[in-house]
Design a protein around this motif. Structure first.
Motif, PDB file in Angstrom:
ATOM      1  N   LEU A   1      10.588  -3.286  -6.057  1.00  0.00           N
ATOM      2  CA  LEU A   1      11.753  -3.553  -5.454  1.00  0.00           C
ATOM      3  C   LEU A   1      11.576  -4.007  -3.876  1.00  0.00           C
ATOM      4  O   LEU A   1      12.439  -4.741  -3.568  1.00  0.00           O
ATOM      5  CB  LEU A   1      12.378  -2.202  -5.438  1.00  0.00           C
ATOM      6  N   ARG A   2      10.334  -3.789  -3.413  1.00  0.00           N
ATOM      7  CA  ARG A   2      10.160  -4.400  -2.161  1.00  0.00           C
ATOM      8  C   ARG A   2       9.672  -5.751  -2.191  1.00  0.00           C
ATOM      9  O   ARG A   2      10.191  -6.734  -1.549  1.00  0.00           O
ATOM     10  CB  ARG A   2       8.543  -3.588  -1.565  1.00  0.00           C
ATOM     11  N   LEU A   3       9.116  -6.120  -3.148  1.00  0.00           N
ATOM     12  CA  LEU A   3       8.959  -7.700  -3.538  1.00  0.00           C
ATOM     13  C   LEU A   3      10.009  -8.413  -3.566  1.00  0.00           C
ATOM     14  O   LEU A   3      10.512  -9.475  -3.114  1.00  0.00           O
ATOM     15  CB  LEU A   3       7.927  -7.872  -4.752  1.00  0.00           C
TER      16      LEU A   3
ATOM     17  N   ASP B   1       0.814  -1.257   0.004  1.00  0.00           N
ATOM     18  CA  ASP B   1       0.093  -0.075   0.142  1.00  0.00           C
ATOM     19  C   ASP B   1       0.816   1.174  -0.207  1.00  0.00           C
ATOM     20  O   ASP B   1       1.805   1.379   0.796  1.00  0.00           O
ATOM     21  CB  ASP B   1      -0.914  -0.084   1.178  1.00  0.00           C
ATOM     22  N   GLY B   2       0.401   2.179  -0.824  1.00  0.00           N
ATOM     23  CA  GLY B   2       1.250   3.581  -0.759  1.00  0.00           C
ATOM     24  C   GLY B   2       2.544   3.485  -1.766  1.00  0.00           C
ATOM     25  O   GLY B   2       3.042   4.577  -1.737  1.00  0.00           O
ATOM     26  N   LEU B   3       2.684   2.392  -2.199  1.00  0.00           N
ATOM     27  CA  LEU B   3       4.073   2.259  -2.923  1.00  0.00           C
ATOM     28  C   LEU B   3       3.862   2.633  -4.437  1.00  0.00           C
ATOM     29  O   LEU B   3       2.925   2.050  -5.162  1.00  0.00           O
ATOM     30  CB  LEU B   3       4.948   0.956  -2.583  1.00  0.00           C
ATOM     31  N   ASP B   4       4.645   3.218  -5.225  1.00  0.00           N
ATOM     32  CA  ASP B   4       4.513   3.362  -6.719  1.00  0.00           C
ATOM     33  C   ASP B   4       4.937   2.113  -7.146  1.00  0.00           C
ATOM     34  O   ASP B   4       5.440   1.099  -6.584  1.00  0.00           O
ATOM     35  CB  ASP B   4       5.380   4.449  -7.168  1.00  0.00           C
ATOM     36  N   THR B   5       5.066   1.982  -8.650  1.00  0.00           N
ATOM     37  CA  THR B   5       5.181   0.646  -9.432  1.00  0.00           C
ATOM     38  C   THR B   5       6.806   0.165  -9.161  1.00  0.00           C
ATOM     39  O   THR B   5       6.947  -0.699  -8.663  1.00  0.00           O
ATOM     40  CB  THR B   5       5.003   0.740 -10.725  1.00  0.00           C
TER      41      THR B   5
END
Length: 414
Positions: A25-27, A16-20
């Motif tokens: 990168l988080r994934l 939530d709240g993250l751009d693409t």
């Protein structure tokens, strides 16, 4: 904790709240932190799903909207140099991604069209991962000793078998690392190159330009190598050329699909290799599986009440005090409530003796060759797995999950 909860991450992954870019990168960072082997982004009828393969188990990470799936897939395709407009045919790409902590992750990307849209599979390979040494693979000393003898031969063919995801390529890399002492010229043919090996001449097949294993192998032979590693023997031409190379003075290491070590013989014959040349060139074959290792922090021992003879046939390989209990683990923060941390190898290795060479030449059945190998002292998959259980490295349930029941039956019942 119930069984279903054990197979989920400790905390739900929120995007939530993250751009693409941030979300992708988080994934990748999250999957890398768990040392997952694969990350999957799938398109469903009404939305999408993201999952990972961790310790060989598929686990869901997040549910996302259809629009988010499309954005994530397109972003990765762009970073991997893949054509964004190509959605109706399978495609491959590569992206070396640098995480916030400076760690580089080599991502091998594949997309495929499905009923609802594109699916993406991402294989995660750490660019700076230390090479595994042979003695770190988890093999029993009996297996390791035989392996060292075989790969120290000046010429011949040695193959590693097992299902997809069993660690065959890792074993080959460890063998190459052992042999790479500066006195041998080593060439590899891979699909793809998964780890850069300093001092080794590595080549990668390129299907887009019709550069495949047979053509590369023929060219490598003109490079005057001492050792050749073939990522996979998958067609008659590669099989025949590998045997020819082994018979003409090269040490050839390769992977091959076969259920057990002796099954490599049948697989090579099925690819049309002449039994005389195979018998003359084959040094041996190793078959392996990966089982999850129990977490030492939450591992619990249970006495073998009423089953004291469970480990009797492997008693001679056990240390004092081993084989008195079986173990399981409930899960704790140290293992992300899995009960397991990492994986270890279970393997059997067949050494081609004079008797077995004669049996290959005579095209004797797999069962007879396997019996002969066991009579000559082969530690088979069943007993190797029992040793892992008796030593408290894994559980009986994990062995049954990983190794087909037919390979766990006593030899006389096969």
């Amino acid at each position: 904790m119930n069984e279903q909860a054990r197979f989920l991450p400790v905390e739900p992954l929120s995007l939530d709240g993250l751009d693409t870019e941030q979300a992708v990168l988080r994934l990748i960072s999250y999957a890398a932190s768990l040392r997952a082997s694969d990350l999957f982004v799938n398109t469903d009828e009404a939305g999408g799903s993201i999952s990972i393969r961790h310790l060989g188990i598929l686990k869901p990470l997040a549910s996302v909207t259809r629009a988010e799936v499309i954005r994530y897939i397109n972003y990765v395709k762009a970073m991997a140099g893949m054509a964004l407009e190509q959605k109706m045919r399978p495609a491959d790409g590569r992206w070396v991604c640098t995480l916030e902590n400076g760690v580089k992750i080599d991502l091998r990307v594949n997309t495929i069209p499905t009923l609802w849209g594109e699916d993406m599979a991402i294989r995660l390979l750490e660019c700076e991962a230390g090479l595994l040494h042979l003695d770190k693979l988890g093999f029993h000393k009996r297996v390791l000793d035989d392996l060292l003898v075989l790969i120290s031969s000046p010429a011949g063919l040695f193959v590693v078998t097992g299902p997809a995801g069993a660690g065959k390529t890792t074993t080959l890399y460890a063998c190459i690392h052992y042999l790479n002492d500066g006195t041998r010229k080593i060439n590899t043919i891979e699909d793809p190159v998964e780890l850069v090996l300093p001092g080794v001449r590595q080549s990668e097949i390129k299907p887009k330009i019709d550069l495949d294993f047979p053509e590369l192998l023929r060219s490598v032979l003109r490079q005057a190598p001492d050792v050749i590693m073939i990522g996979e023997i998958r067609d008659p031409v590669t099989a025949e050329t590998a045997v020819h190379a082994a018979n003409s003075g090269h040490l050839v290491l390769a992977t091959l699909h076969a259920p057990v070590a002796a099954g490599a013989i049948n697989s090579m014959l099925a690819l049309g290799v002449n039994p005389h040349f195979l018998a003359a060139s084959l040094l041996g074959s190793l078959s392996q599986r990966l089982v999850r290792r129990l977490c030492d922090e939450c591992k619990v021992a249970y006495e073998l009440t009423g089953a004291t003879h469970t480990f009797e046939e492997i008693r001679r390989w056990l240390e004092p005090g081993q084989g008195e209990h079986i173990y399981s683990a409930k899960g704790c923060p140290a293992c992300h409530f899995e009960g397991f941390v990492g994986r270890t190898g279970v393997a059997e290795i067949i050494r081609i003796t004079r008797e077995i060479r004669t049996m290959i030449f005579e095209r004797r059945p797999l069962r007879e060759i396997r019996h002969q190998a066991i009579r000559q002292g082969m530690l088979d998959l069943r007993r190797a797995a029992l040793l892992k259980v008796a030593q408290g490295e894994t559980s009986m349930e994990e062995v049954l999950r990983t190794i087909p029941a037919e390979h766990l039956m006593p030899e006389e019942q096969e």
